[in-house]
Structure formats: C-alpha cells, structure tokens
Design a protein around this motif. Structure first.
Motif, PDB file in Angstrom:
ATOM      1  N   PHE A 176       0.832  -1.201   0.000  1.00 29.63           N
ATOM      2  CA  PHE A 176       0.000   0.000   0.000  1.00 29.63           C
ATOM      3  C   PHE A 176       0.872   1.258   0.000  1.00 29.63           C
ATOM      4  O   PHE A 176       0.634   2.200  -0.757  1.00 29.63           O
ATOM      5  CB  PHE A 176      -0.942  -0.014   1.205  1.00 29.63           C
ATOM      6  CG  PHE A 176      -1.754   1.235   1.371  1.00 29.63           C
ATOM      7  CD1 PHE A 176      -2.676   1.626   0.401  1.00 29.63           C
ATOM      8  CD2 PHE A 176      -1.616   2.025   2.502  1.00 29.63           C
ATOM      9  CE1 PHE A 176      -3.426   2.780   0.555  1.00 29.63           C
ATOM     10  CE2 PHE A 176      -2.368   3.168   2.666  1.00 29.63           C
ATOM     11  CZ  PHE A 176      -3.275   3.539   1.685  1.00 29.63           C
ATOM     12  N   PHE A 177       1.920   1.262   0.825  1.00 27.65           N
ATOM     13  CA  PHE A 177       2.815   2.418   0.864  1.00 27.65           C
ATOM     14  C   PHE A 177       3.532   2.630  -0.464  1.00 27.65           C
ATOM     15  O   PHE A 177       3.773   3.758  -0.874  1.00 27.65           O
ATOM     16  CB  PHE A 177       3.824   2.292   1.998  1.00 27.65           C
ATOM     17  CG  PHE A 177       3.263   2.606   3.363  1.00 27.65           C
ATOM     18  CD1 PHE A 177       2.040   3.242   3.524  1.00 27.65           C
ATOM     19  CD2 PHE A 177       3.976   2.280   4.495  1.00 27.65           C
ATOM     20  CE1 PHE A 177       1.536   3.530   4.772  1.00 27.65           C
ATOM     21  CE2 PHE A 177       3.490   2.585   5.762  1.00 27.65           C
ATOM     22  CZ  PHE A 177       2.268   3.204   5.899  1.00 27.65           C
ATOM     23  N   ASN A 178       3.874   1.559  -1.149  1.00 25.55           N
ATOM     24  CA  ASN A 178       4.488   1.702  -2.470  1.00 25.55           C
ATOM     25  C   ASN A 178       3.526   2.366  -3.446  1.00 25.55           C
ATOM     26  O   ASN A 178       3.929   3.202  -4.258  1.00 25.55           O
ATOM     27  CB  ASN A 178       4.960   0.348  -3.011  1.00 25.55           C
ATOM     28  CG  ASN A 178       6.272  -0.074  -2.412  1.00 25.55           C
ATOM     29  OD1 ASN A 178       7.097   0.751  -2.037  1.00 25.55           O
ATOM     30  ND2 ASN A 178       6.482  -1.380  -2.325  1.00 25.55           N
ATOM     31  N   GLU A 179       2.253   2.018  -3.365  1.00 27.99           N
ATOM     32  CA  GLU A 179       1.247   2.662  -4.217  1.00 27.99           C
ATOM     33  C   GLU A 179       1.076   4.134  -3.832  1.00 27.99           C
ATOM     34  O   GLU A 179       0.959   4.998  -4.696  1.00 27.99           O
ATOM     35  CB  GLU A 179      -0.094   1.917  -4.137  1.00 27.99           C
ATOM     36  CG  GLU A 179      -0.088   0.606  -4.882  1.00 27.99           C
ATOM     37  CD  GLU A 179       0.156   0.798  -6.366  1.00 27.99           C
ATOM     38  OE1 GLU A 179      -0.604   1.542  -7.018  1.00 27.99           O
ATOM     39  OE2 GLU A 179       1.130   0.216  -6.883  1.00 27.99           O
ATOM     40  N   CYS A 180       1.069   4.408  -2.526  1.00 29.43           N
ATOM     41  CA  CYS A 180       1.005   5.803  -2.063  1.00 29.43           C
ATOM     42  C   CYS A 180       2.193   6.594  -2.613  1.00 29.43           C
ATOM     43  O   CYS A 180       2.031   7.723  -3.085  1.00 29.43           O
ATOM     44  CB  CYS A 180       1.028   5.870  -0.537  1.00 29.43           C
ATOM     45  SG  CYS A 180      -0.471   5.326   0.293  1.00 29.43           S
ATOM     46  N   ALA A 181       3.371   5.990  -2.543  1.00 31.21           N
ATOM     47  CA  ALA A 181       4.583   6.661  -3.011  1.00 31.21           C
ATOM     48  C   ALA A 181       4.507   6.944  -4.506  1.00 31.21           C
ATOM     49  O   ALA A 181       4.925   8.016  -4.967  1.00 31.21           O
ATOM     50  CB  ALA A 181       5.810   5.813  -2.683  1.00 31.21           C
ATOM     51  N   ARG A 182       3.978   6.009  -5.273  1.00 31.20           N
ATOM     52  CA  ARG A 182       3.863   6.195  -6.721  1.00 31.20           C
ATOM     53  C   ARG A 182       2.964   7.386  -7.034  1.00 31.20           C
ATOM     54  O   ARG A 182       3.325   8.274  -7.803  1.00 31.20           O
ATOM     55  CB  ARG A 182       3.318   4.924  -7.378  1.00 31.20           C
ATOM     56  CG  ARG A 182       3.160   5.016  -8.892  1.00 31.20           C
ATOM     57  CD  ARG A 182       2.461   3.799  -9.474  1.00 31.20           C
ATOM     58  NE  ARG A 182       1.168   3.511  -8.885  1.00 31.20           N
ATOM     59  CZ  ARG A 182       0.036   4.191  -9.171  1.00 31.20           C
ATOM     60  NH1 ARG A 182       0.066   5.196 -10.016  1.00 31.20           N
ATOM     61  NH2 ARG A 182      -1.107   3.849  -8.601  1.00 31.20           N
ATOM     62  N   VAL A 183       1.799   7.421  -6.413  1.00 32.69           N
ATOM     63  CA  VAL A 183       0.848   8.517  -6.643  1.00 32.69           C
ATOM     64  C   VAL A 183       1.432   9.844  -6.159  1.00 32.69           C
ATOM     65  O   VAL A 183       1.321  10.868  -6.830  1.00 32.69           O
ATOM     66  CB  VAL A 183      -0.507   8.217  -5.945  1.00 32.69           C
ATOM     67  CG1 VAL A 183      -1.419   9.419  -5.947  1.00 32.69           C
ATOM     68  CG2 VAL A 183      -1.183   7.030  -6.609  1.00 32.69           C
ATOM     69  N   ALA A 184       2.068   9.821  -4.998  1.00 34.69           N
ATOM     70  CA  ALA A 184       2.654  11.041  -4.443  1.00 34.69           C
ATOM     71  C   ALA A 184       3.737  11.590  -5.358  1.00 34.69           C
ATOM     72  O   ALA A 184       3.812  12.800  -5.594  1.00 34.69           O
ATOM     73  CB  ALA A 184       3.222  10.757  -3.048  1.00 34.69           C
TER      74      ALA A 184
END
Length: 119
Positions: free
Chosen positions: A63-71
């Motif tokens: 989930f954090f990797n997805e957050c990082a991608r969007v961010a």
C-alpha cells in the motif's frame, strides 16, 4: 472555498507550493473532510490523517508503495507510518505553509482510490 467531491479532487494535479499561500482554516478543512471518508484533522488542524488495519506487514508495504507512486506523480509527499506490523497511517500537510492546502485533499482523494488489502 467550497468543498469538492472526491471525484473532482482526483481529476486535479497537485500544484507546486513554495509558500505565500494561506493554509485552509479549520472550518474550510472540516468542510472538505466531510467529503473524504475516514480522514481527520490532527496536529491542531495543521494536518490530516487516515488509518487502516491491513492484512499483514507486506500488505502495508505494498500500500505504501502505491502511495509513493501517486505522491511522486503529483510531487506532493505524505508522511507514512506503520506500527504493530499491520496498522498503517498516512498524514498529509503542506510543509511550505505549515498547514493544509488543496494539494493535501487532492492526494487524500487519490490515496482513497488505491487498492488496499485490509484484514
């Protein structure tokens, strides 16, 4: 400033903020948070935060990797927290103004649209 729907927020892109912009007032932030399920004001109204309990540690990291991608796509970066191996949280605020800007709500809406493997 009128509150925007999550759909409308997700259609926007975060704009660079170098300061000189007034942060949202607590009333403006609360009005916008009514449109974003689960987010709340923290740090005396200077940040917004949402917490989840995920299936396991690896689900939190995914989930954090997805957050990082969007961010990274929007150039606006959240604080990411993982505790007790399954409890994850995201905090958003605009560092340059020491409070909340539209960017924080845009990114919150985009994070809400990400897949997350809950318990």
């Amino acid at each position: 400033m009128a509150a925007q729907s999550p759909h409308d927020l997700r259609q926007k892109k975060c704009l660079p903020c170098e300061g000189g912009v007034a942060p949202y007032s607590n009333d403006e932030a609360r009005a916008q948070l009514k449109q974003l399920e689960g987010w709340r004001l923290v740090h005396s109204g200077e940040r917004i935060r949402k917490e989840w309990t995920v299936k396991n540690f690896m689900a939190g990291l995914k989930f954090f990797n997805e957050c990082a991608r969007v961010a990274e796509e929007d150039g606006h970066h959240p604080d990411l927290h993982i505790e007790g191996y399954r409890n994850v949280a995201v905090e958003l605020w605009t560092h340059a103004i020491g409070g909340l800007s539209e960017n924080d709500f845009i990114l919150a809406a985009k994070i809400d649209a990400l897949p997350i493997d809950l318990k």
